[in-house]
Design a protein around this motif. Structure first.
Motif, PDB file in Angstrom:
ATOM      1  N   ALA A  48      48.215 -14.093  83.608  1.00 49.75           N
ATOM      2  CA  ALA A  48      48.058 -15.546  83.536  1.00 49.75           C
ATOM      3  C   ALA A  48      49.406 -16.249  83.637  1.00 49.75           C
ATOM      4  O   ALA A  48      49.500 -17.353  84.152  1.00 49.75           O
ATOM      5  CB  ALA A  48      47.354 -15.937  82.243  1.00 49.75           C
ATOM      6  N   THR A  49      50.456 -15.594  83.144  1.00 49.10           N
ATOM      7  CA  THR A  49      51.799 -16.163  83.240  1.00 49.10           C
ATOM      8  C   THR A  49      52.632 -15.302  84.179  1.00 49.10           C
ATOM      9  O   THR A  49      52.475 -14.092  84.224  1.00 49.10           O
ATOM     10  CB  THR A  49      52.482 -16.216  81.857  1.00 49.10           C
ATOM     11  OG1 THR A  49      52.609 -14.885  81.364  1.00 49.10           O
ATOM     12  CG2 THR A  49      51.685 -17.046  80.874  1.00 49.10           C
ATOM     13  N   GLN A  50      53.501 -15.940  84.914  1.00 44.55           N
ATOM     14  CA  GLN A  50      54.367 -15.216  85.851  1.00 44.55           C
ATOM     15  C   GLN A  50      55.702 -14.825  85.230  1.00 44.55           C
ATOM     16  O   GLN A  50      56.586 -14.354  85.924  1.00 44.55           O
ATOM     17  CB  GLN A  50      54.613 -16.079  87.091  1.00 44.55           C
ATOM     18  CG  GLN A  50      53.359 -16.339  87.890  1.00 44.55           C
ATOM     19  CD  GLN A  50      52.707 -15.049  88.369  1.00 44.55           C
ATOM     20  OE1 GLN A  50      53.350 -14.215  88.988  1.00 44.55           O
ATOM     21  NE2 GLN A  50      51.434 -14.881  88.055  1.00 44.55           N
ATOM     22  N   ASP A  51      55.832 -15.042  83.926  1.00 44.43           N
ATOM     23  CA  ASP A  51      57.106 -14.741  83.271  1.00 44.43           C
ATOM     24  C   ASP A  51      57.066 -13.449  82.465  1.00 44.43           C
ATOM     25  O   ASP A  51      57.947 -13.199  81.663  1.00 44.43           O
ATOM     26  CB  ASP A  51      57.514 -15.901  82.369  1.00 44.43           C
ATOM     27  CG  ASP A  51      56.609 -16.035  81.146  1.00 44.43           C
ATOM     28  OD1 ASP A  51      55.470 -15.537  81.193  1.00 44.43           O
ATOM     29  OD2 ASP A  51      57.053 -16.633  80.156  1.00 44.43           O
ATOM     30  N   SER A  67      56.836 -12.230  77.269  1.00 43.90           N
ATOM     31  CA  SER A  67      56.382 -13.401  78.016  1.00 43.90           C
ATOM     32  C   SER A  67      56.183 -14.521  77.014  1.00 43.90           C
ATOM     33  O   SER A  67      56.317 -14.320  75.811  1.00 43.90           O
ATOM     34  CB  SER A  67      55.086 -13.113  78.773  1.00 43.90           C
ATOM     35  OG  SER A  67      53.978 -13.127  77.915  1.00 43.90           O
ATOM     36  N   GLU A  68      55.835 -15.700  77.508  1.00 48.69           N
ATOM     37  CA  GLU A  68      55.579 -16.810  76.585  1.00 48.69           C
ATOM     38  C   GLU A  68      54.339 -16.542  75.751  1.00 48.69           C
ATOM     39  O   GLU A  68      54.152 -17.120  74.704  1.00 48.69           O
ATOM     40  CB  GLU A  68      55.428 -18.112  77.360  1.00 48.69           C
ATOM     41  CG  GLU A  68      54.209 -18.139  78.250  1.00 48.69           C
ATOM     42  CD  GLU A  68      54.119 -19.388  79.087  1.00 48.69           C
ATOM     43  OE1 GLU A  68      53.012 -19.935  79.193  1.00 48.69           O
ATOM     44  OE2 GLU A  68      55.144 -19.811  79.632  1.00 48.69           O
ATOM     45  N   CYS A  69      53.518 -15.624  76.200  1.00 53.12           N
ATOM     46  CA  CYS A  69      52.243 -15.348  75.572  1.00 53.12           C
ATOM     47  C   CYS A  69      52.262 -14.088  74.702  1.00 53.12           C
ATOM     48  O   CYS A  69      51.583 -14.017  73.702  1.00 53.12           O
ATOM     49  CB  CYS A  69      51.208 -15.193  76.693  1.00 53.12           C
ATOM     50  SG  CYS A  69      49.540 -14.914  76.154  1.00 53.12           S
ATOM     51  N   CYS A  96      48.327 -15.169  72.944  1.00 51.82           N
ATOM     52  CA  CYS A  96      47.351 -15.261  74.024  1.00 51.82           C
ATOM     53  C   CYS A  96      45.980 -15.566  73.446  1.00 51.82           C
ATOM     54  O   CYS A  96      45.643 -15.127  72.358  1.00 51.82           O
ATOM     55  CB  CYS A  96      47.272 -13.945  74.798  1.00 51.82           C
ATOM     56  SG  CYS A  96      48.815 -13.465  75.542  1.00 51.82           S
ATOM     57  N   GLU A 102      46.709  -9.801  79.940  1.00 54.37           N
ATOM     58  CA  GLU A 102      47.801  -9.605  78.995  1.00 54.37           C
ATOM     59  C   GLU A 102      47.315  -8.916  77.726  1.00 54.37           C
ATOM     60  O   GLU A 102      48.004  -8.102  77.141  1.00 54.37           O
ATOM     61  CB  GLU A 102      48.455 -10.947  78.626  1.00 54.37           C
ATOM     62  CG  GLU A 102      49.268 -11.562  79.736  1.00 54.37           C
ATOM     63  CD  GLU A 102      48.423 -12.444  80.635  1.00 54.37           C
ATOM     64  OE1 GLU A 102      47.181 -12.400  80.533  1.00 54.37           O
ATOM     65  OE2 GLU A 102      49.001 -13.166  81.454  1.00 54.37           O
TER      66      GLU A 102
END
Length: 162
Positions: A48-51, A67-69, A96, A102
């Motif tokens: 879901a996140t590209q980081d 990641s941010e999640c 998340c 993730e």
């Protein structure tokens, strides 16, 4: 006498100061799984996140996903013939929601048994040869993966930052 002393002077100096010629180690040129990777696929799905970053440390047996999640950490062991296992995986932080890919990453990493390197990517496989995850090497990393992992946030520091 002065000529002889001047001619012998370099021999005496070179005997006192060793001259080191670096010898290239062929193992340094082989691509390897160590370094920082951007996770682009988990169990056939895009995150879901590209980081989402995977850092596989070459100086110890640690690895981390950040990641941010999601934040994971654990240990890895690299074996011959492209074998790799991830273990002692801990979810340090999980913000998340839902059941995205993730959420499955920690479970999926437990099942990883091997990897295949490409020029700028790595594929992680389970024991049956199914793709568990795909990641792209970060552009700042050399192809050999001997990048500076000091810039990767550690999860111990993430815990203390709160």
């Amino acid at each position: 006498m002065k000529k002889a002393a001047l001619l012998l002077l370099p021999l005496f100096v070179s005997g006192c100061i060793p001259i080191v010629f670096p010898i290239k180690n062929p193992a340094d040129d082989r691509p390897n799984v160590y370094g920082r990777w951007r996770i682009t696929e988990i169990a056939g799905q895009r995150p879901a996140t590209q980081d989402m970053m995977l850092a596989v440390n070459s100086t110890n047996t640690g690895f981390s996903v950040d990641s941010e999640c999601l934040k994971l950490s654990g240990h890895h062991a690299v074996a011959e013939k492209n074998g790799i296992i991830f273990g002692k995986i801990q979810t340090v932080q999980n913000r998340c929601t839902g059941s995205g890919s993730e959420q499955q990453l920690a479970t999926a990493l437990h099942g990883v048994k091997s990897y295949r390197l490409h020029k700028h990517s790595v594929e992680l496989y389970d024991i049956e040869g199914r793709t568990v995850a795909v990641a792209q090497r970060l552009s700042a990393e050399r192809l050999t993966g001997h990048g500076d992992l000091k810039s990767v946030p550690t999860f111990a520091s993430a815990r203390h930052a709160k």
